[in-house]
Write a protein that holds these residues in place. Structure first.
Motif, PDB file in Angstrom:
ATOM      1  N   ARG A  16       1.803   3.628  -3.558  1.00 51.40           N
ATOM      2  CA  ARG A  16       1.537   2.298  -3.049  1.00 51.40           C
ATOM      3  C   ARG A  16       2.507   1.912  -1.935  1.00 51.40           C
ATOM      4  N   ARG A  17       2.055   1.016  -1.096  1.00 50.70           N
ATOM      5  CA  ARG A  17       2.875   0.496  -0.002  1.00 50.70           C
ATOM      6  C   ARG A  17       4.192  -0.059  -0.540  1.00 50.70           C
ATOM      7  N   ARG A  45      11.312  -1.288   0.338  1.00 54.66           N
ATOM      8  CA  ARG A  45      10.722  -2.520   0.819  1.00 54.66           C
ATOM      9  C   ARG A  45      11.374  -2.920   2.139  1.00 54.66           C
ATOM     10  N   SER A  73      10.123  -1.919   7.914  1.00 54.96           N
ATOM     11  CA  SER A  73       8.838  -2.240   7.292  1.00 54.96           C
ATOM     12  C   SER A  73       8.798  -1.564   5.932  1.00 54.96           C
ATOM     13  N   ASP A  74       7.776  -1.864   5.158  1.00 53.19           N
ATOM     14  CA  ASP A  74       7.630  -1.196   3.869  1.00 53.19           C
ATOM     15  C   ASP A  74       7.453   0.307   4.081  1.00 53.19           C
ATOM     16  N   PRO A  84       6.118   3.678   1.880  1.00 55.14           N
ATOM     17  CA  PRO A  84       5.246   3.877   3.038  1.00 55.14           C
ATOM     18  C   PRO A  84       4.639   2.557   3.503  1.00 55.14           C
ATOM     19  N   PRO A  85       4.140   2.508   4.741  1.00 48.81           N
ATOM     20  CA  PRO A  85       3.629   1.242   5.279  1.00 48.81           C
ATOM     21  C   PRO A  85       2.227   0.891   4.785  1.00 48.81           C
ATOM     22  N   TYR A  86       1.612   1.781   4.018  1.00 47.24           N
ATOM     23  CA  TYR A  86       0.279   1.524   3.470  1.00 47.24           C
ATOM     24  C   TYR A  86       0.106   2.360   2.207  1.00 47.24           C
ATOM     25  N   ASP A  87      -0.914   2.032   1.400  1.00 40.95           N
ATOM     26  CA  ASP A  87      -1.234   2.838   0.223  1.00 40.95           C
ATOM     27  C   ASP A  87      -1.767   4.185   0.702  1.00 40.95           C
ATOM     28  N   MET A 109      -4.920   7.004   4.300  1.00 43.69           N
ATOM     29  CA  MET A 109      -4.873   5.627   3.808  1.00 43.69           C
ATOM     30  C   MET A 109      -5.928   5.418   2.727  1.00 43.69           C
TER      31      MET A 109
END
Length: 387
Positions: free
Chosen positions: A126-127, A132, A43-44, A46-49, A94
């Motif tokens: 940012r995510r 990526r 997954s991205d 980090p997975p979130y901002d 987050m």
């Protein structure tokens, strides 16, 4: 005849026994192993901002901000941030919708900081900024150390496919060799074998075993026949041409075939390479200088090339020669490394007949040489031994 041992260049035959099958290990058990495949981000990352500092989550476009009394809790999905508001956020929290910056502050009591001007994206990660989804995190062949293990943990990788390391049998031959704590008169310790086993352990090969054998061709042959489950045999001693040099005779008695090695052919490499029904054997000389040189310059590269292992890149340093040396052949010259009173590295050529204590007591490496006279004070590039 030169007083220095020169490991001459030669073309070694590949063993061609293929790569070992990989095994899946939990990440916490995989440190020291070598990756069998590329590891990609699921997954991205980090997975979130997220917030990179403790402070106030704000919109950089606001001219005036009031404080939200409810803080943003890590691990929860935050409510959108309304215009003209500031909300406390902890590092890793987050980023809510409507926020594009974090104003760093020591504690929620510092309310004045929430009203400061701030640039957009300040202290915001940012995510996908690190990796990526589908992007390679670590390449096949990477050895997992502390840093690599932490990186995969950050990417939420719980299991990895690693190469199975070879099971190596080390045969220390010679009636004068003893492994025990008390040495009888005229006996020596199997320090060459211990040196090799320690290097293998440092390289991540923990499944090696030392067996001590006397100068008895039949007994050595029986040990070679008991090779079930062994991927590589390394014998030490008995590769010369004397009456007690029994490695070749034992290989033949065990049904093996010598591929190349010391013999009557001029220019043959100073070790024995043999095949024992699909199990390769490398026979090293008992001479400590020759054994150390061949372990470092032949055996370890062989493990990389033929068994798919990855060892740290060997460092090359400049050093000043400590003495003159008349070189009569092209190849690798062993030197010890020490520092002089000025702190500069000094390389001392190792003469034939040097004892194990000298080789094992200090750092060492090799200098690539050609037939000529080396002079004290010259600067030479030294490739350090793996240690």
């Amino acid at each position: 005849m030169s007083e220095f041992f020169i490991l001459k260049p030669f073309e070694r035959k590949r063993l061609c026994y293929g790569r070992f099958q990989s095994a899946t290990r939990p990440l916490e058990w995989a440190r020291g192993a070598t990756l069998a495949v590329d590891v990609v981000a699921a997954s991205d990352i980090p997975p979130y901002d997220l917030a990179m500092r403790d402070g106030w989550a704000v919109s950089s476009r606001d001219d005036h901000r009031d404080i939200d009394e409810v803080s943003l809790l890590n691990g929860t999905l935050p409510e959108p941030l309304k215009r003209g508001r500031a909300r406390w956020i902890n590092t890793g929290g987050m980023i809510p919708i409507g926020c594009d910056a974090v104003i760093a502050a020591a504690s929620p009591d510092d309310r004045a900081a929430a009203r400061q001007a701030v640039a957009s994206e300040r202290h915001v990660l940012r995510r996908g900024a690190d990796r990526r989804r589908g992007e390679v995190i670590l390449r096949k062949g990477t050895r997992l150390g502390v840093r690599e293990t932490a990186l995969l943990s950050e990417a939420c990788i719980e299991e990895v496919q690693v190469s199975r390391t070879p099971r190596i049998l080390i045969l220390a031959t010679g009636s004068e060799i003893t492994m025990g704590p008390k040495n009888p008169v005229a006996c020596r310790r199997a320090s060459n074998a211990v040196y090799l086993q320690a290097l293998l352990d440092a390289a991540g090969i923990e499944r090696s075993r030392i067996v001590r054998l006397p100068d008895d061709a039949d007994e050595i042959a029986r040990a070679l026949e008991r090779r079930d489950g062994i991927d590589l045999i390394v014998s030490i001693g008995g590769t010369g041409r004397g009456t007690h040099d029994l490695t070749r005779r034992a290989i033949a008695a065990a049904g093996g075939t010598v591929i190349e090695g010391t013999g009557d052919v001029k220019g043959a490499p100073p070790f024995v390479l043999a095949d024992l029904g699909g199990t390769p054997l490398v026979g090293l000389p008992g001479n400590p200088l020759g054994a150390v040189m061949i372990i470092q310059r032949v055996l370890l590269p062989m493990l990389e090339e033929d068994f798919g292992l990855t060892l740290p890149r060997r460092e090359v340093v400049d050093a000043t020669l400590a003495c003159d040396a008349d070189i009569d052949a092209e190849g690798d010259l062993c030197v010890t490394l020490d520092r002089n009173e000025e702190g500069r590295l000094v390389a001392t050529p190792v003469r034939k007949g040097s004892c194990r204590t000298r080789l094992f007591a200090v750092e060492a490496g090799t200098v690539r040489v050609k037939p000529r006279s080396l002079r004290a004070g010259e600067t030479v590039p030294v490739e350090r031994f793996f240690n």
